[in-house]
Design an enzyme around this catalytic site. Sequence first.
Site, short mmCIF file in Angstrom:
data_model
loop_
_atom_site.label_atom_id
_atom_site.label_comp_id
_atom_site.label_asym_id
_atom_site.label_seq_id
_atom_site.Cartn_x
_atom_site.Cartn_y
_atom_site.Cartn_z
CE LYS A 83 -8.87 10.44 45.25
NZ LYS A 83 -8.10 10.47 46.28
C1 E4P Z 1 -4.72 10.97 45.27
O1 E4P Z 1 -5.90 11.23 44.86
C2 E4P Z 1 -4.56 9.65 45.68
O2 E4P Z 1 -5.19 8.92 46.56
C3 E4P Z 1 -2.95 9.39 46.33
O3 E4P Z 1 -2.11 10.32 45.52
C4 E4P Z 1 -2.35 8.21 46.43
O4 E4P Z 1 -1.03 8.29 46.87
P1 E4P Z 1 -0.26 7.02 47.42
O5 E4P Z 1 -0.11 6.18 46.38
O6 E4P Z 1 1.08 7.85 47.90
O7 E4P Z 1 -1.02 6.51 48.31
#
Ligand code: E4P
Length: 214
Positions: A83
Amino acid sequence: MEFFIDTANVDEIKKLNDMGLVDGVTTNPSLIKKIGRDHCETIKEISSFINGPISVEVIAIDSNSMINEAEKYVKWGKNIVIKIPMTPEGMKAVKILTKKNIKTNVTLVFSAMQALIAAKAGATYVSPFVGRLDDIGHSGMELVAQIREVYDNYEFETKILAASLRHPAHVLESAMIGADVATIPPSTMLKLFKHSLTDSGLAKFLEDAKSWQK
Ligand code: E4P
């Protein structure tokens, strides 16, 4: 549509995986902080029973350090996806990692233009953050629809991974728009099963069965 689970909690992943709901896993630094466990140990444990992609996020901010981190993380499991944040340095890293056959997930995407740049860099996945846009009065779903249109116009292979999903309607709308993947927190995944008519219908069947059961 694939379902990824948006957590680093091994027990939650196991529980939902047993229900056949987990095609992959996404983690981020905040989710790792939340479980209070060693990062490497946790990802290795998840990888021991999940065959699908597991997203692990870099914390470096320059491309060379991101690449070094990525090369370390891919050794932690069989299907690690790196990521990378949506920054110019991040896109440099995505281009190089793609050439090295390392899969990437471009995160913190809040506009269709950012998604287009990520696809041009060769990202495997792009993560539009739906809930965080809704939180500031924008439409997260409109963003997912825009990205779908742009990617279809140019036949990009980058997969749309709808992220920051907060409730079942977000998952349904993502599916109707044609997002390739929804990453879903465990509590929301359990809500996908729920319907009050299922509950009341089952209660009635079980009650009626008492009259003829021995
Ligand atoms: C996933 O890849 C993201 O980091 C995550 O869905 C972020 O979610 P949030 O906005 O609830 O922290």
